[in-house]
Design an enzyme around this catalytic site. Structure first.
Site, PDB file in Angstrom:
ATOM      1  N   ASP A 187     -11.941  -9.557   4.307  1.00  0.00           N
ATOM      2  CA  ASP A 187     -13.203  -9.634   3.551  1.00  0.00           C
ATOM      3  C   ASP A 187     -13.713 -11.070   3.550  1.00  0.00           C
ATOM      4  O   ASP A 187     -14.913 -11.327   3.686  1.00  0.00           O
ATOM      5  CB  ASP A 187     -13.006  -9.185   2.088  1.00  0.00           C
ATOM      6  CG  ASP A 187     -13.285  -7.693   1.892  1.00  0.00           C
ATOM      7  OD1 ASP A 187     -13.091  -6.921   2.852  1.00  0.00           O
ATOM      8  OD2 ASP A 187     -13.686  -7.308   0.776  1.00  0.00           O
ATOM      9  N   ASP A 197      -2.141 -18.537   0.872  1.00  0.00           N
ATOM     10  CA  ASP A 197      -3.090 -19.279   0.026  1.00  0.00           C
ATOM     11  C   ASP A 197      -3.787 -20.369   0.841  1.00  0.00           C
ATOM     12  O   ASP A 197      -4.997 -20.575   0.740  1.00  0.00           O
ATOM     13  CB  ASP A 197      -2.398 -19.860  -1.225  1.00  0.00           C
ATOM     14  CG  ASP A 197      -1.112 -20.619  -0.912  1.00  0.00           C
ATOM     15  OD1 ASP A 197      -0.605 -20.530   0.236  1.00  0.00           O
ATOM     16  OD2 ASP A 197      -0.604 -21.317  -1.818  1.00  0.00           O
ATOM     17  N   ASP A 221      -6.123  -7.259   4.038  1.00  0.00           N
ATOM     18  CA  ASP A 221      -7.257  -6.664   3.334  1.00  0.00           C
ATOM     19  C   ASP A 221      -8.116  -7.782   2.744  1.00  0.00           C
ATOM     20  O   ASP A 221      -9.335  -7.808   2.908  1.00  0.00           O
ATOM     21  CB  ASP A 221      -6.732  -5.736   2.225  1.00  0.00           C
ATOM     22  CG  ASP A 221      -7.860  -5.109   1.416  1.00  0.00           C
ATOM     23  OD1 ASP A 221      -8.842  -4.644   2.038  1.00  0.00           O
ATOM     24  OD2 ASP A 221      -7.755  -5.082   0.175  1.00  0.00           O
ATOM     25  N   LYS A 247       3.832 -15.488   2.909  1.00  0.00           N
ATOM     26  CA  LYS A 247       4.086 -16.272   1.699  1.00  0.00           C
ATOM     27  C   LYS A 247       5.603 -16.475   1.655  1.00  0.00           C
ATOM     28  O   LYS A 247       6.288 -16.092   0.695  1.00  0.00           O
ATOM     29  CB  LYS A 247       3.541 -15.505   0.476  1.00  0.00           C
ATOM     30  CG  LYS A 247       3.557 -16.279  -0.822  1.00  0.00           C
ATOM     31  CD  LYS A 247       2.551 -17.406  -0.900  1.00  0.00           C
ATOM     32  CE  LYS A 247       2.769 -18.218  -2.177  1.00  0.00           C
ATOM     33  NZ  LYS A 247       1.894 -19.393  -2.259  1.00  0.00           N
ATOM     34  N   TYR A 287       0.815  -1.215   0.000  1.00  0.00           N
ATOM     35  CA  TYR A 287       0.000   0.000   0.000  1.00  0.00           C
ATOM     36  C   TYR A 287       0.848   1.265   0.000  1.00  0.00           C
ATOM     37  O   TYR A 287       0.423   2.306  -0.490  1.00  0.00           O
ATOM     38  CB  TYR A 287      -0.930   0.030   1.221  1.00  0.00           C
ATOM     39  CG  TYR A 287      -2.219  -0.718   1.042  1.00  0.00           C
ATOM     40  CD1 TYR A 287      -2.211  -2.086   0.771  1.00  0.00           C
ATOM     41  CD2 TYR A 287      -3.441  -0.073   1.147  1.00  0.00           C
ATOM     42  CE1 TYR A 287      -3.396  -2.786   0.616  1.00  0.00           C
ATOM     43  CE2 TYR A 287      -4.630  -0.763   0.999  1.00  0.00           C
ATOM     44  CZ  TYR A 287      -4.609  -2.114   0.734  1.00  0.00           C
ATOM     45  OH  TYR A 287      -5.785  -2.792   0.585  1.00  0.00           O
TER      46      TYR A 287
HETATM   47  C1  IPM Z   1     -10.402  -1.670   3.664  1.00  0.00           C
HETATM   48  C2  IPM Z   1     -10.658  -1.091   2.304  1.00  0.00           C
HETATM   49  C3  IPM Z   1      -9.549  -0.105   1.974  1.00  0.00           C
HETATM   50  C4  IPM Z   1      -8.248  -0.869   1.973  1.00  0.00           C
HETATM   51  C5  IPM Z   1      -9.745   0.666   0.647  1.00  0.00           C
HETATM   52  C6  IPM Z   1     -11.074   1.378   0.591  1.00  0.00           C
HETATM   53  C7  IPM Z   1      -8.612   1.608   0.392  1.00  0.00           C
HETATM   54  O1  IPM Z   1     -10.764  -2.114   1.371  1.00  0.00           O
HETATM   55  O2  IPM Z   1     -10.334  -0.883   4.630  1.00  0.00           O
HETATM   56  O3  IPM Z   1     -10.279  -2.898   3.767  1.00  0.00           O
HETATM   57  O4  IPM Z   1      -7.880  -1.476   0.955  1.00  0.00           O
HETATM   58  O5  IPM Z   1      -7.569  -0.869   3.006  1.00  0.00           O
HETATM   59 MG    MG Z   2     -10.737  -4.068   2.186  1.00  0.00          MG
END
Ligand code: IPM
Ligand code: MG
Length: 360
Positions: free
Chosen positions: A253, A225, A249, A193, A142
């Site tokens: 999710d 993975d 990240d 990894k 990032y």
């Molecule tokens: C998160 C989001 C952010 C990230 C984006 C919106 C920049 O996906 O907070 O997980 O990638 O960190």
């Molecule tokens: Mg995210």
């Protein structure tokens, strides 16, 4: 009377609606616990670009630095997707994380009993899941340089991002993760990894070294993975997961979906000092913005994390969490967690239901 300064940044898409419900919860909590919250609200992300041309105004960053903590809704949307990376809505988020030094991002994925059938995975796989993802937030791909896309003399292009971590950066996030694990199930999985990427081989070595100071925590290592697979195969094997920014990240999710909906997951971004930011892990969901169908629970639970981690109000945090649990037990559901036999309500009604449970 305790008094706190909170900077509220609703942002874009569903951000303003979910923030409204979160602020309602804050004010209910303030009344019950004789705490006064002074709340400043400012635009961020796309809303700020529209108003003043940049995703994060200097004045807003200054306010963030002066506040006890920041509560953020969501940023981004199709309207701003064509813009240069340097001024996209997401930049605001990244700048806040960096400037406030928020290197540790806690993302708890907990499956509520009432929602075990809402997940796309089977009840027997997800019920009882309670995972804390500790994501490194100010390093890795990032922020690493060099970065960018350049034109080559032959007319082709070359894109570069850099996965970079230093020993101190790994040590401090590892310590946060071990401390968190110590207060929970005392099991920590470090995800890397290391079989392919040197930076993450360093990650593994440093985490192993930090572990010496935490003999009471069982450390294991897992390739990313495999972790992605294990999260849907047998998520209950995890207690705390610590990993670098991009892996975190993605995995958070994935972990969110175990809970039934990404609309359920709060997060806390913490640093070495007193700065902190709280936000749902979901995005701005432009497709449902303004329709009163968004789920405000992730933001409401982010308020609970704020009370606990920044404001030393653990009891109030617990009240919010159990209010959410009771609302779900009563069968109230926003669209994302709706199932046959439950009652579908909007964002506003969900916020009101949580407040009325808090009020008792
Ligand atoms: C998160 C989001 C952010 C990230 C984006 C919106 C920049 O996906 O907070 O997980 O990638 O960190
Ligand atoms: Mg995210």
């Amino acid at each position: 009377m305790k008094s706190f300064k909170i900077l509220a940044l609703p942002g874009d898409g569903i951000g303003p609606e979910i923030m409204k419900e979160a602020l309602r919860v804050i004010s209910a909590t303030g009344k019950r616990h004789a705490a006064s919250f002074s709340i400043e609200e400012r635009p961020v992300g796309g809303a700020s670009i529209d108003g003043c041309g940049v995703p994060l105004a200097d004045e807003v960053l200054k306010l963030a630095l002066l506040s006890d903590c920041v509560l953020l809704g969501a940023v981004g949307g199709p309207k701003w997707e064509g813009l240069d990376y340097s001024i996209r809505p997401e930049r605001a988020l990244l700048a806040l994380r960096k400037e406030l030094g928020l290197f540790a991002n806690l993302r708890p994925a907990r499956v509520y009993g009432a929602l075990a059938d809402s997940s796309t995975l089977k009840r027997e796989v997800v019920s009882g899941v309670d995972i804390m993802v500790v994501r490194e937030l100010t390093g890795g791909l990032y922020f690493g340089v060099p970065r960018g896309v350049e034109k080559l003399p032959d007319g082709t292009e070359r894109g570069v991002n850099t996965l970079v971590y230093t020993t101190p950066e790994i040590e401090r996030i590892a310590r946060v993760a071990f401390d968190v694990a110590r207060k929970r199930g005392k099991r920590l999985t470090s995800v890397d990894k290391a079989n392919v990427l040197e930076t993450t081989e360093l990650w593994r070595r440093v985490v192993t070294r930090v572990a010496v100071g935490y003999p009471d925590v069982a450390l294991s290592h897992m390739y990313v993975d495999n972790c992605a697979m294990q999260l849907v195969r047998n998520p209950r094997q995890f207690d705390v997961i610590v990993t670098e920014n991009t892996f975190g990240d993605i995995l958070s999710d994935e972990a969110a979906m175990l809970t039934g909906s990404i609309g359920m997951l709060p997060s806390a971004s913490l640093g070495a000092g007193r700065h902190a930011m709280y936000e749902p892990i979901h995005g701005s969901a432009p497709d449902i913005a303004g329709k009163d169908v968004a789920n405000p629970i992730a933001t409401i639970l982010s308020v609970a994390m704020m009370l606990k981690h920044s404001l030393d109000m653990d009891e109030a945090a617990g009240e919010i969490e159990s209010a959410v649990e009771r609302v779900l037990d009563r069968g109230l559901r926003t669209a994302d967690i709706y199932q046959a036999g439950t009652r579908r309500i909007g964002c506003r009604e969900m916020g009101e239901a949580v407040v009325s449970e808090i009020d008792g």
